[in-house]
Scaffold this motif. Structure first.
Motif, mmCIF file in Angstrom:
data_model
loop_
_atom_site.group_PDB
_atom_site.id
_atom_site.type_symbol
_atom_site.label_atom_id
_atom_site.label_comp_id
_atom_site.label_asym_id
_atom_site.label_seq_id
_atom_site.Cartn_x
_atom_site.Cartn_y
_atom_site.Cartn_z
ATOM 1 N N THR A 284 42.354 9.486 -19.373
ATOM 2 C CA THR A 284 42.796 10.142 -18.145
ATOM 3 C C THR A 284 41.606 10.543 -17.295
ATOM 4 O OG1 THR A 284 44.809 10.968 -19.228
ATOM 5 C CG2 THR A 284 44.112 12.078 -17.213
ATOM 6 N N LEU A 285 40.570 11.092 -17.941
ATOM 7 C CA LEU A 285 39.366 11.457 -17.207
ATOM 8 C C LEU A 285 38.739 10.236 -16.550
ATOM 9 C CD1 LEU A 285 37.146 13.394 -16.337
ATOM 10 C CD2 LEU A 285 36.092 13.103 -18.598
ATOM 11 N N ALA B 112 47.420 16.732 -16.468
ATOM 12 C CA ALA B 112 47.634 17.632 -17.599
ATOM 13 C C ALA B 112 46.591 17.461 -18.695
ATOM 14 C CB ALA B 112 49.036 17.407 -18.171
ATOM 15 N N LEU B 113 46.025 16.248 -18.828
ATOM 16 C CA LEU B 113 45.086 15.992 -19.914
ATOM 17 C C LEU B 113 43.619 16.139 -19.517
ATOM 18 C CD1 LEU B 113 46.687 12.897 -21.700
ATOM 19 C CD2 LEU B 113 46.828 15.313 -22.339
ATOM 20 N N ALA B 114 43.314 16.016 -18.244
ATOM 21 C CA ALA B 114 41.918 16.056 -17.805
ATOM 22 C C ALA B 114 41.834 16.553 -16.366
ATOM 23 C CB ALA B 114 41.282 14.670 -17.914
ATOM 24 N N ARG B 115 40.761 17.301 -16.088
ATOM 25 C CA ARG B 115 40.516 17.792 -14.741
ATOM 26 C C ARG B 115 39.015 17.721 -14.455
ATOM 27 N NH1 ARG B 115 44.578 19.918 -12.045
ATOM 28 N NH2 ARG B 115 43.160 20.950 -10.592
ATOM 29 N N ARG B 116 38.680 17.712 -13.176
ATOM 30 C CA ARG B 116 37.277 17.701 -12.769
ATOM 31 C C ARG B 116 37.117 18.492 -11.482
ATOM 32 N NH1 ARG B 116 35.440 12.094 -9.962
ATOM 33 N NH2 ARG B 116 33.634 13.453 -9.628
ATOM 34 N N ALA C 297 31.056 8.048 -18.072
ATOM 35 C CA ALA C 297 31.114 7.149 -16.915
ATOM 36 C C ALA C 297 31.871 5.906 -17.343
ATOM 37 C CB ALA C 297 29.709 6.799 -16.427
ATOM 38 N N HIS C 298 32.189 5.055 -16.385
ATOM 39 C CA HIS C 298 32.785 3.767 -16.711
ATOM 40 C C HIS C 298 31.784 2.947 -17.522
ATOM 41 C CE1 HIS C 298 36.474 3.943 -14.210
ATOM 42 N NE2 HIS C 298 35.754 4.795 -13.504
ATOM 43 N N ALA C 299 32.280 2.204 -18.477
ATOM 44 C CA ALA C 299 31.413 1.480 -19.404
ATOM 45 C C ALA C 299 30.499 0.491 -18.698
ATOM 46 C CB ALA C 299 32.263 0.753 -20.449
#
Length: 241
Positions: free
Chosen positions: A54-55, A29-33, A228-230
């Motif tokens: 969420t992403l 609900a909060l993020a999509r790709r 991206a991941h940190a």
């Protein structure tokens, strides 16, 4: 188009991923790709820390995504966020009264994907993957069997279709091929009752000039944000969208 419908262009990735192109992506609900082999784009319901988190959960450790940002947000725990550049969203509000030369213009399908990817690799028009052509109609021009120019449709929301992947082999530039293909797509999109739009980096002066000559005008600007991941290694995004 009414102002309420045109407002979908303020969040085209989110609207596309939750309506007409939902089958090409996934999320919550909060993020999509989009699926990674379709496009690197993602979107948030709202730009909040919770939505960014969420992403992040939708990205594998080595993956990155890009999104159009409307507002500035602070650091997000565990997230590497980079401002790639300013994007001009341009729109052709008026039906093109001129003719579109579709001589030698062909439809591109599954059998053409390898040639499409080869041309993209040479010309760097922006993100393009093995399944990008599933986003809409793609057309091209061949010379002695070789694909030398291409353009197609990418994001699609109610009443609007994005033109993208406009590219011409370096050996054939200066012959008006890009303009020809954009005109054909613009005509076809209009015949379906929709309005064409596109995205281009603000410093891509030559492309902006071409699109202005073809009847596109600036609608608004965005920031293109890479996430991206940190702890992942930062990689570059082509200077085209």
């Amino acid at each position: 188009m009414s102002g309420s419908i045109e407002a979908d262009l303020d969040r085209p990735i989110w609207v596309a991923l939750t309506t007409k192109q939902a089958h090409l992506g996934y999320g919550e609900a909060l993020a999509r790709r989009y699926h990674p082999d379709v496009a690197p784009f993602a979107a948030l319901a709202r730009e909040t820390p919770a939505a960014y988190q969420t992403l992040l959960q939708l990205l594998l450790p080595h993956e990155q995504a890009v999104l159009l940002s409307n507002e500035s947000t602070g650091p997000i725990d565990g997230l590497q966020k980079t401002d790639v550049g300013v994007i001009h969203q341009m729109i052709a509000r008026h039906r093109d009264a001129g003719s579109a030369d579709d001589h030698e213009v062909s439809r591109l399908g599954d059998a053409d994907v390898k040639d499409m990817l080869d041309l993209v690799q040479k010309t760097k028009p922006g993100p393009f993957g093995k399944r990008t052509r599933e986003m809409g109609n793609y057309i091209g021009i061949r010379e002695r069997g070789r694909l030398i120019a291409m353009a197609g449709e990418r994001m699609c929301v109610d009443g609007y279709v994005e033109i993208s992947a406009v590219c011409v082999d370096e050996d054939y530039r200066g012959n008006g091929l890009a303009g020809r293909l954009v005109k054909v797509l613009r005509r076809e999109i209009g015949q379906r009752g929709a309005t064409p739009f596109l995205h281009v980096f603000s410093d891509n002066i030559s492309a902006i000039g071409l699109y202005e000559r073809l009847g596109f005008e600036l609608r608004r600007t965005f920031h293109l944000i890479r996430v991206a991941h940190a702890d992942s290694l930062s990689t570059s995004v082509p200077k085209s969208i």
